[in-house]
Design a protein around this motif. Structure first.
Motif, PDB file in Angstrom:
ATOM      1  N   LEU A  98      29.103 141.008   8.619  1.00 27.05           N
ATOM      2  CA  LEU A  98      30.487 141.334   8.976  1.00 27.05           C
ATOM      3  C   LEU A  98      31.203 142.143   7.896  1.00 27.05           C
ATOM      4  CD1 LEU A  98      31.624 137.930  10.516  1.00 27.05           C
ATOM      5  CD2 LEU A  98      31.060 140.032  11.724  1.00 27.05           C
ATOM      6  N   GLY A  99      30.864 141.913   6.647  1.00 32.55           N
ATOM      7  CA  GLY A  99      31.555 142.592   5.555  1.00 32.55           C
ATOM      8  C   GLY A  99      30.898 143.874   5.104  1.00 32.55           C
ATOM      9  N   ALA A 100      29.918 144.357   5.849  1.00 29.71           N
ATOM     10  CA  ALA A 100      29.196 145.571   5.445  1.00 29.71           C
ATOM     11  C   ALA A 100      30.111 146.791   5.382  1.00 29.71           C
ATOM     12  CB  ALA A 100      28.030 145.842   6.390  1.00 29.71           C
ATOM     13  N   SER A 101      31.119 146.845   6.233  1.00 28.35           N
ATOM     14  CA  SER A 101      32.020 148.001   6.237  1.00 28.35           C
ATOM     15  C   SER A 101      33.284 147.762   5.418  1.00 28.35           C
ATOM     16  CB  SER A 101      32.411 148.347   7.681  1.00 28.35           C
ATOM     17  OG  SER A 101      33.138 147.276   8.253  1.00 28.35           O
ATOM     18  N   TRP A 102      33.384 146.604   4.786  1.00 31.08           N
ATOM     19  CA  TRP A 102      34.563 146.286   3.974  1.00 31.08           C
ATOM     20  C   TRP A 102      34.496 147.008   2.643  1.00 31.08           C
ATOM     21  CZ3 TRP A 102      34.816 140.213   4.494  1.00 31.08           C
ATOM     22  CH2 TRP A 102      35.145 139.884   5.813  1.00 31.08           C
TER      23      TRP A 102
END
Length: 143
Positions: A123-127
């Motif tokens: 989920l945090g790959a694009s953060w």
């Protein structure tokens, strides 16, 4: 001829007749000159200070730095699997998030956020790094 008459004739020279209508070429009112000057100054100031589209944060999020509050805002994605209280969910498949930073350390939490683990997607790959750090700060508050 009097001065009045000469001024009147001179004033009449500022009108053209086009298709039977008089069109004047009088002076621009002072208030419009002031409005145009202020608008020009504002436009130059805006052009010099505005950030380009590429310099703005992604996903419409304002740059807020690292904080547990920002992380809490990002945690809404975690609720579906880890439960409303973050103590685990989905029939015991998703573990509790309480104490996860102590267990995995901040680097381990960021790795799980960016790469996923088991049934958890990345989920945090694009953060941004600040968003990832904010999530770690929020998870530290869960004891």
């Amino acid at each position: 001829m009097s001065d009045k008459h000469n001024n009147h004739e001179h004033h009449e020279e500022h009108f053209d007749e086009v298709m039977g209508m008089k069109q004047g070429h009088g002076k621009v009112p002072r208030f419009l000159i002031v409005v145009y000057a202020v608008l020009a100054i504002w436009a130059v100031g805006y052009a010099l200070t505005v950030k380009g589209i590429d310099e703005r944060p992604a996903d419409g999020e304002a740059a807020q730095g690292v904080s547990a509050e920002v992380g809490k805002g990002l945690s809404s994605q975690c609720l579906a699997c880890h439960g409303a209280d973050f103590k685990g969910g989905m029939g015991g498949v998703a573990p509790t998030l309480h104490g996860v930073v102590d267990k995995l350390k901040p680097e381990g939490v960021k790795e799980v956020l960016t790469k996923g683990r088991g049934g958890m997607p990345a989920l945090g790959a694009s953060w941004t790094p600040d968003q990832q750090d904010s999530m770690v700060e929020f998870l530290k508050t869960l004891k």
